[in-house]
Design an enzyme around this catalytic site. Structure first.
Site, PDB file in Angstrom:
ATOM      1  N   SER A 117      -0.621   3.096   0.422  1.00  0.00           N
ATOM      2  CA  SER A 117      -2.077   3.102   0.262  1.00  0.00           C
ATOM      3  C   SER A 117      -2.786   2.549   1.500  1.00  0.00           C
ATOM      4  CB  SER A 117      -2.445   2.326  -1.002  1.00  0.00           C
ATOM      5  OG  SER A 117      -3.787   2.474  -1.329  1.00  0.00           O
TER       6      SER A 117
ATOM      7  N   ASP B  81      -8.722   5.987   1.976  1.00  0.00           N
ATOM      8  CA  ASP B  81      -7.617   5.127   2.400  1.00  0.00           C
ATOM      9  C   ASP B  81      -6.381   5.988   2.633  1.00  0.00           C
ATOM     10  OD1 ASP B  81      -7.221   5.725  -0.271  1.00  0.00           O
ATOM     11  OD2 ASP B  81      -6.283   3.804  -0.743  1.00  0.00           O
TER      12      ASP B  81
ATOM     13  N   ASP C  96      -3.731   6.944   1.029  1.00  0.00           N
ATOM     14  CA  ASP C  96      -3.289   7.967   0.083  1.00  0.00           C
ATOM     15  C   ASP C  96      -4.453   8.635  -0.638  1.00  0.00           C
ATOM     16  OD1 ASP C  96      -3.915   5.722  -1.462  1.00  0.00           O
ATOM     17  OD2 ASP C  96      -2.403   6.171  -2.976  1.00  0.00           O
TER      18      ASP C  96
ATOM     19  N   ASP D 152      -6.765   7.631  -2.784  1.00  0.00           N
ATOM     20  CA  ASP D 152      -7.169   7.388  -4.169  1.00  0.00           C
ATOM     21  C   ASP D 152      -8.416   6.522  -4.230  1.00  0.00           C
ATOM     22  OD1 ASP D 152      -6.073   4.945  -3.462  1.00  0.00           O
ATOM     23  OD2 ASP D 152      -4.701   4.815  -5.171  1.00  0.00           O
TER      24      ASP D 152
END
Length: 537
Positions: A181, A328, A330, A332
């Site tokens: 992340s 960010d 990833d 999400d």
């Protein structure tokens, strides 16, 4: 007596409801229910909190719990609040990744998972972000899956929400996302997603940890390892880039407006969204300026993305853009920037999206779910607009559990994890950005105008790297200093101490009447943490 029975007995004797215990423990009521039904064990820091609350020893609480759950007292937990995360090849190795794949490939074809089809061949879909180590971990997991007789479908570089979407829509047994992340490039992680596109439950996570620790007896398996598939039963590795493309098509289908008159900045954090974000907004007609789209395996989140929002603020101002969105590693989470270069964080976006849903009669109970980290001013702003806020422990998992339990439509975190339940089962940065663009177009207002009613208190968070997070929270001098700061704030803000779910970090968060006071109060608490010897040099 099981640990769940002990917790129930202690709670009943103290005349505390499940809801009250959940609030004291900063977890969801559903988590407490799982503890009491012996579906999951509390994490070790929660065990210590329970011991302190009910005045019992850890040995008294945990004794005899081994037989009911593979997670033992003192068990080395690999999975935290956001999956298995650590520094690549130090805390998270390719061997461990292989074993995660081995377990999942075996488990979903085994009666232990509820599978009742003899010879069933599980299907598991895998995505990854742009970190160099993601490729190593991807192939390790795929090798483990196929060695256990399941098929591995490869989405390649893609976002966490896309893995969730594909898993749910295409009826995979589970999904795996390889990402850390917002962490630096040298960290990585394994997120496991169930067939409904949600984070894996605690009970199954506990079984993975049991296998990682080599306790095959607890899994009911004889011999030295899980059985290997042989001959025609060995699994296949399948290129599934088409699944990622279907996700892109789904996002595009959600928009009702053309963005051709809007200039949009996109900061992809040199992460998983670096191709997808441009494709989606380009297809919707926006004039895009994209940064953070040059991943080299070593630069994810480095000076870019939602954790370095100042980069996008500068780009929006210098290039006179209408709006900007930063993601960010990833994708999400999403943080927005208005046309003046000012940050519109997760709280403000939840306010805007909450009003949008309320005006359309789609905001269940006129309630937005947020965490205890959300700004008190955001809560007050919701109330002025005829909405209420239900707050949970920190973590999008707890937000989603609350939304599921009470059928709420919208929830999220100040950090930009926003869940729109009608469209997704997880936070989705691109989905959030699209819904924000839809409101800008439908209302014919700028982002600054939409966010103007939200009045936030100055807020400051200081992170402290520590040796033992639970020990900091249990330290009497630290608790006394926290109480002293709360007395000084006297209702004009708040002080909060919490532990990171993925790093050896304590977060000291202060809201007060000025930024100077916030920093002063935070520094006083940090000083006591360090004086007590909890800090890491």
């Amino acid at each position: 007596m099981t640990i769940g029975e002990k917790i129930t007995k202690l709670r009943t004797a103290a005349d505390i409801s499940q809801e009250q215990l959940a609030e004291k423990m900063e977890v969801s009521r559903q988590a407490v229910s799982k503890w009491e039904m012996d579906q999951a064990l509390p994490q070790i820091d929660k065990v210590l909190q329970l011991c302190d609350l009910f005045h019992v020893s850890a040995d008294e609480l945990m004794r005899d719990s081994v037989e009911l759950c593979p997670v033992k007292s003192g068990h080395n937990h690999y999975f935290g609040t956001d999956g298995f995360r650590g520094e690549a090849n130090i805390n998270l190795t390719s061997v461990q990744a292989y074993k995660v794949g081995r377990f999942l490939g075996w488990y979903f074809g085994n009666a232990l998972s509820g599978c009742d089809k003899p010879g069933y061949r599980p299907r598991i879909v895998i995505g990854k972000d742009t970190r160099r180590s993601s490729y190593m971990l991807e192939y390790s997991i795929a090798a483990g899956i196929t060695a256990s007789g399941a098929d591995a479908y490869m989405l390649h570089v893609t976002t966490t929400p896309s893995v969730s979407y594909v898993t749910r829509q295409e009826a995979f047994d589970c999904g795996i996302m390889i990402t850390a992340s917002h962490n630096p490039f040298y960290d990585n992680g394994i997120k496991v997603i169930n067939r409904y596109g949600e984070k894996l439950d605690d009970a199954t996570t506990a079984l993975i940890e049991t296998y990682l620790d080599g306790d095959l007896q607890a899994l009911g398996v004889g011999g030295d390892d899980l059985p290997f598939a042989i001959r025609e039963h060995i699994g296949c590795i399948v290129d599934h880039a088409a699944g990622r493309n279907r996700y892109v098509g789904y996002l595009i289908s959600l928009a009702s407006n053309s963005y051709k008159h809007l200039r949009v900045g996109l900061d992809c954090a040199n992460g998983a969204s670096w191709m997808i974000a441009r494709a989606v907004f380009g297809a919707l007609g926006a004039q895009t300026v994209v940064v953070g789209d040059q991943p080299n395996g070593l630069n994810v989140n480095e000076g870019v993305g939602s954790t370095h929002i100042e980069n996008l603020c500068r780009v929006v101002r210098e290039q006179h853009l209408d709006v900007g969105f930063a993601f960010d590693g990833d994708c999400d989470r999403c943080i927005a920037v208005d046309g003046d270069g000012n940050v519109v964080d997760g709280d403000a976006m939840m306010y805007i999206l909450g009003r949008r849903l309320k005006n359309r009669g789609m905001l269940t109970g006129d309630t937005v779910v947020a965490t205890v980290m959300s700004n008190s001013g955001f809560v007050a702003s919701l109330e002025r607009a005829g909405m209420r806020c239900e707050q949970t422990a920190v973590g999008d998992r707890f937000v989603y559990e609350c939304m599921q339990e009470k059928n709420y439509a919208l929830g999220g975190e100040q950090s930009g994890h926003i869940i729109l339940k009608k469209y997704a089962t997880t936070g989705d940065g691109l989905l959030t950005a699209i819904m924000m663009m839809e409101e800008i177009c439908d209302s014919k207002q700028t982002l600054a105008e939409l966010a103007e009613p939200v009045t936030l208190y100055p807020q400051y968070t200081q992170n402290v790297r520590v040796k033992d997070k639970a020990a900091v929270l249990a330290d009497e001098k630290v608790k006394a200093q926290l109480k002293a700061v709360e007395d000084k704030i006297a209702g004009n803000g708040r002080a909060l101490l919490r532990q990171s779910g993925t790093e050896p970090v304590i977060r000291v968060m202060i809201e007060s009447e000025s930024e100077e006071l916030c920093k002063e109060y935070a520094a006083s608490i940090v000083a006591v943490i360090l004086e007590e010897g909890h800090g890491v040099e």
